[in-house]
Design a protein around this motif. Structure first.
Motif, PDB file in Angstrom:
ATOM      1  N   GLN A  68      -2.038   2.628   5.025  1.00 51.51           N
ATOM      2  CA  GLN A  68      -1.509   3.329   3.865  1.00 51.51           C
ATOM      3  C   GLN A  68      -0.610   4.483   4.288  1.00 51.51           C
ATOM      4  O   GLN A  68      -0.561   4.836   5.472  1.00 51.51           O
ATOM      5  CB  GLN A  68      -2.668   3.910   3.034  1.00 51.51           C
ATOM      6  N   ASP A  69       0.062   5.067   3.321  1.00 50.64           N
ATOM      7  CA  ASP A  69       0.694   6.363   3.537  1.00 50.64           C
ATOM      8  C   ASP A  69      -0.437   7.377   3.528  1.00 50.64           C
ATOM      9  O   ASP A  69      -0.876   7.832   2.477  1.00 50.64           O
ATOM     10  CB  ASP A  69       1.704   6.655   2.432  1.00 50.64           C
ATOM     11  N   PHE A  70      -0.930   7.732   4.721  1.00 47.90           N
ATOM     12  CA  PHE A  70      -2.114   8.586   4.798  1.00 47.90           C
ATOM     13  C   PHE A  70      -1.819  10.015   4.357  1.00 47.90           C
ATOM     14  O   PHE A  70      -2.740  10.815   4.170  1.00 47.90           O
ATOM     15  CB  PHE A  70      -2.721   8.560   6.207  1.00 47.90           C
ATOM     16  N   THR A  71      -0.533  10.332   4.143  1.00 45.94           N
ATOM     17  CA  THR A  71      -0.196  11.678   3.679  1.00 45.94           C
ATOM     18  C   THR A  71      -0.272  11.797   2.167  1.00 45.94           C
ATOM     19  O   THR A  71      -0.147  12.893   1.626  1.00 45.94           O
ATOM     20  CB  THR A  71       1.232  12.075   4.126  1.00 45.94           C
ATOM     21  N   MET A 103      -0.565  -0.952   2.625  1.00 49.07           N
ATOM     22  CA  MET A 103      -0.595  -0.742   1.187  1.00 49.07           C
ATOM     23  C   MET A 103      -0.362   0.726   0.895  1.00 49.07           C
ATOM     24  O   MET A 103      -0.626   1.586   1.713  1.00 49.07           O
ATOM     25  CB  MET A 103      -1.940  -1.176   0.614  1.00 49.07           C
ATOM     26  N   GLN A 104       0.148   1.014  -0.269  1.00 55.47           N
ATOM     27  CA  GLN A 104       0.404   2.388  -0.648  1.00 55.47           C
ATOM     28  C   GLN A 104       0.220   2.525  -2.147  1.00 55.47           C
ATOM     29  O   GLN A 104       0.255   1.550  -2.880  1.00 55.47           O
ATOM     30  CB  GLN A 104       1.832   2.791  -0.274  1.00 55.47           C
ATOM     31  N   PRO A 105       0.033   3.744  -2.652  1.00 57.23           N
ATOM     32  CA  PRO A 105      -0.044   3.925  -4.087  1.00 57.23           C
ATOM     33  C   PRO A 105       1.273   3.550  -4.738  1.00 57.23           C
ATOM     34  O   PRO A 105       2.325   3.561  -4.113  1.00 57.23           O
ATOM     35  CB  PRO A 105      -0.326   5.433  -4.236  1.00 57.23           C
ATOM     36  N   GLY A 121      -6.024   2.533   9.833  1.00 60.32           N
ATOM     37  CA  GLY A 121      -5.593   3.633  10.682  1.00 60.32           C
ATOM     38  C   GLY A 121      -4.495   4.479  10.077  1.00 60.32           C
ATOM     39  O   GLY A 121      -3.911   4.116   9.051  1.00 60.32           O
ATOM     40  N   ASN A 122      -4.216   5.590  10.736  1.00 56.23           N
ATOM     41  CA  ASN A 122      -3.163   6.524  10.305  1.00 56.23           C
ATOM     42  C   ASN A 122      -1.837   6.164  10.964  1.00 56.23           C
ATOM     43  O   ASN A 122      -1.308   6.917  11.770  1.00 56.23           O
ATOM     44  CB  ASN A 122      -3.536   7.960  10.688  1.00 56.23           C
ATOM     45  N   VAL A 123      -1.302   5.038  10.611  1.00 53.00           N
ATOM     46  CA  VAL A 123      -0.026   4.606  11.172  1.00 53.00           C
ATOM     47  C   VAL A 123       1.116   5.239  10.373  1.00 53.00           C
ATOM     48  O   VAL A 123       1.033   5.373   9.154  1.00 53.00           O
ATOM     49  CB  VAL A 123       0.090   3.072  11.133  1.00 53.00           C
ATOM     50  N   ASP A 124       2.186   5.636  11.063  1.00 54.95           N
ATOM     51  CA  ASP A 124       3.369   6.167  10.387  1.00 54.95           C
ATOM     52  C   ASP A 124       4.125   5.014   9.729  1.00 54.95           C
ATOM     53  O   ASP A 124       4.960   4.362  10.349  1.00 54.95           O
ATOM     54  CB  ASP A 124       4.258   6.891  11.403  1.00 54.95           C
ATOM     55  N   VAL A 125       3.813   4.752   8.467  1.00 53.09           N
ATOM     56  CA  VAL A 125       4.393   3.589   7.793  1.00 53.09           C
ATOM     57  C   VAL A 125       5.877   3.751   7.488  1.00 53.09           C
ATOM     58  O   VAL A 125       6.561   2.776   7.196  1.00 53.09           O
ATOM     59  CB  VAL A 125       3.614   3.261   6.502  1.00 53.09           C
ATOM     60  N   SER A 126       6.395   4.973   7.568  1.00 54.69           N
ATOM     61  CA  SER A 126       7.823   5.167   7.289  1.00 54.69           C
ATOM     62  C   SER A 126       8.691   4.496   8.339  1.00 54.69           C
ATOM     63  O   SER A 126       9.866   4.204   8.095  1.00 54.69           O
ATOM     64  CB  SER A 126       8.158   6.655   7.213  1.00 54.69           C
TER      65      SER A 126
END
Length: 375
Positions: A111-114, A239-241, A143-148
């Motif tokens: 996800q976008d963990f931010t 996945m992201q919101p 995990g906290n992957v940088d999805v950007s």
């Protein structure tokens, strides 16, 4: 490895990563390991809907499934490239129809963990899946992957930092621990030194083995029970919101209650394939048994994939597809014949180009969605 794990008091979970591993020798080895008490569960088929992973059709997985059942091991579903995955949904429906055994649902989550709504969005998705299949859930990658760096054109909700990463770990860990149907979850990756986008997901410092700030946060999750994630190059299918741009409290509440949107990794090869465009769609005469499509010709593609849906919403979300077909030749005029064209007042169509390489098919971006009136 299984014997070493048992000697160390750890549970070993084997995995049939791809179709080539489903053979007499491998099945005999798995049965022998079960009889010896080395393991009792089996993971199956890693991200089969991706060409650079196990790259399988649903029909091929269904064909091979009885051999996996024959091992007698507790059997996890294939792990798709997204949490609410079309490929897995189709597989589960056919497996149920045939009476095949699937003992737990296996998921990959990034996800976008931010984003402050990510954990609530994930919880809602897990609840939907559990209600739908009534199965225990294993999250074999999260995990906290940088999805950007992986989602084409996506901007993170806020700047990444160790504090933001630790907050997500704490909140997602507490949420997963609160759900009794989530049997296991495995952080991905626990260590890395040069994998792109993993600076805030590493639990260990690879140089000296000490815990990173994220590792310290993960250690504090109470009563955690994790599995070992299958080794592979990081694959940020995630996945992201829904509303990543939401900034107000009202928009955040709206986002938390919304559906999860899934995103596929966009590779360099995919970017080289131009976006397809439908120039015209029309039905043949009054029979509504055939549709003709005229597509803007793309250079350097092997062919086109056509998908048809019953609603624009379904087409947008790639859900409940009525029809999908790969047209191998690079034609700009296609004729689609299918029973689903009968008794439908309107249909929604989109296409994309594809290129074939040694690993399989590489798909470009979908065209816009075209509506066609059938009657």
């Amino acid at each position: 490895m299984a014997r070493e794990a048992k000697a160390a008091g750890l549970e070993y979970v084997p995995m049939v990563w791809g179709p080539w591993s489903v053979n007499d020798n491998e099945m005999a080895r798995l049965k022998a390991g079960k009889e010896e008490g080395l393991y009792d569960s089996l993971l199956a088929f890693n991200e089969p809907d991706l060409t650079d992973q196990s790259n399988m059709s649903v029909s091929k997985a269904i064909e091979l499934w009885p051999q996996l059942e024959s091992t007698g091991l507790r059997l996890g579903s294939p792990a798709g490239a997204a949490v609410e995955d079309d490929w897995v949904e189709e597989f589960m429906a056919i497996a149920k129809e045939k009476g095949y055994r699937v003992d737990f649902l296996t998921l990959h989550v990034y996800q976008d963990f931010t984003h402050p709504g990510s954990v609530a969005s994930l919880k809602a998705a897990l609840e939907r899946l559990h209600n739908k299949y009534n199965l225990p859930i294993w999250i074999t990658e999260i995990g906290n992957v940088d999805v950007s760096t992986q989602w084409w054109g996506y901007n993170l909700y806020q700047e990444m930092s160790h504090e933001v990463a630790k907050k997500y770990i704490k909140e997602v860990g507490e949420m997963l621990e609160s759900l009794d149907y989530v049997e296991r979850y495995a952080w991905f990756v626990d260590y890395s030194d040069n994998i792109s986008g993993t600076a805030y997901t590493r639990l260990f410092d690879i140089t000296d083995g000490s815990l990173t700030p994220e590792g310290e946060a993960y250690k504090l999750i109470e009563n955690q029970e994790t599995t070992t994630a299958e080794p592979k190059t990081i694959e940020p299918i995630t996945m992201q919101p829904t509303t990543a741009e939401a900034t107000s409290e009202e928009k955040t509440k709206e986002l938390i209650s919304s559906e999860v949107i899934t995103h596929n990794k966009v590779t360099t090869e995919q970017k080289k394939i131009a976006k397809a465009k439908i120039k015209k769609i029309y039905k043949k005469k009054k029979t509504a048994k055939k549709l003709k499509l005229k597509i803007k010709k793309l250079k350097n593609v092997s062919g086109y994939q056509v998908a048809i849906y019953k609603s624009k919403k379904a087409a947008t979300k790639n859900k409940k597809r009525l029809f999908k077909k790969n047209i191998k030749k690079n034609k700009v005029k296609l004729v689609i014949k299918s029973k689903i064209l009968r008794n439908k007042k309107k249909l929604f169509v989109k296409v994309r180009g594809y290129r074939k390489n040694a690993k399989g098919l590489i798909f470009g971006k979908w065209s816009g969605i075209k509506k066609v009136k059938v009657k």
